[in-house]
Design an enzyme around this catalytic site. Sequence first.
Site, PDB file in Angstrom:
ATOM      1  N   TYR A 142       0.855  -1.187   0.000  1.00 51.47           N
ATOM      2  CA  TYR A 142       0.000   0.000   0.000  1.00 51.47           C
ATOM      3  C   TYR A 142       0.895   1.243   0.000  1.00 51.47           C
ATOM      4  CZ  TYR A 142      -3.891   3.059   1.582  1.00 51.47           C
ATOM      5  OH  TYR A 142      -4.835   4.046   1.711  1.00 51.47           O
ATOM      6  N   LYS A 172      -1.043  -1.228  -4.337  1.00 44.03           N
ATOM      7  CA  LYS A 172      -2.129  -0.242  -4.307  1.00 44.03           C
ATOM      8  C   LYS A 172      -1.439   1.117  -4.370  1.00 44.03           C
ATOM      9  CE  LYS A 172      -6.046   1.408  -1.515  1.00 44.03           C
ATOM     10  NZ  LYS A 172      -5.730   2.863  -1.527  1.00 44.03           N
TER      11      LYS A 172
END
EC number: 4.1.3.3
Length: 315
Positions: A142, A172
């Site tokens: 992330y 992400k």
Amino acid sequence: MEDFKLTGVLPATFTPMKANGDVDYDKIDEYCEFLSREGIRQIYVNGSTGEGPSLTAEERMRLTECWVKYGKKNGRLSKIIIQVGGTCLKDSITMAKHAETIGADAISTLPPLYFPVATPQDLVEHVRAVAAAAPTIPMYYYHIPFRSGVNINMEQFLLAGRDVIPTLRGIKFSDKDLVQMCACLRTKDARGRNFNIVFGSDEQMLGAMALGADGAIGSTYNWMSGTFRRLLTRLDQGDLQAARLEQTRSQDVVKQVFAFGEKTNGTVSTLKVVMSLVGLDLGPVRGPMRELETKDKEAFFKALTDLGFMEWRKE
């Protein structure tokens, strides 16, 4: 896990809260049904939108159990990705093991928070430790430097990590550096596949998808997924004018989210309150964020309805 890939639109879910600030686990079944009616089949749990860093590990694991239980009910959700990162590596490892055990489809992790990492190798070692706790499901890093404070080059991270993190599937990518995103898209994993890069800035989705991003994870997809699915369809058809219309509509909404978010110590409160406008009240946010005052909420809702949001948000 060999062919696992995230594509299309994935909402980053909110965490339902009671008035006293406790997590409202009983609301998850209704929330799953709402998303299913909106045409959603994939979700990202316990990220920034879900207030993950403000929740205890126990709360997050119970939320994971609820999402898996109710999301898999009648096949409503096909992919459930659990964000396990935070300030404590041991907690992240525990949550990763738990997510794998109870049937989550993939995990994701932030970098270490508070005590930051400084090099791609440091970040690889952190992600490796978390991923090793769930060796049978994919891992997505992330990347959200404006919140985490960690802005390591993601191409270098992927190159350094691909041979030592067997389950590393992608990123992400919640940053607006599209040049770096493109470099990640051209990078291959240890099996020779391109890494799965899922974009995380809703208001720039068109640019990212035109450059080759595989999909998108974001807050506004909870209540505006139809707008973005139309954007993807128009882009696939080569109708850029129509695709731009959908993107500018979303940008007009996001401008209002940020404008009123200045009153709440962050945008999660304003993003979450839109859920009540579209028919599902998920309660307040947890401090240090604040709720909109009644007069500001009314002004916010009026601004959205004046944009025509309620008419074009769905397909």
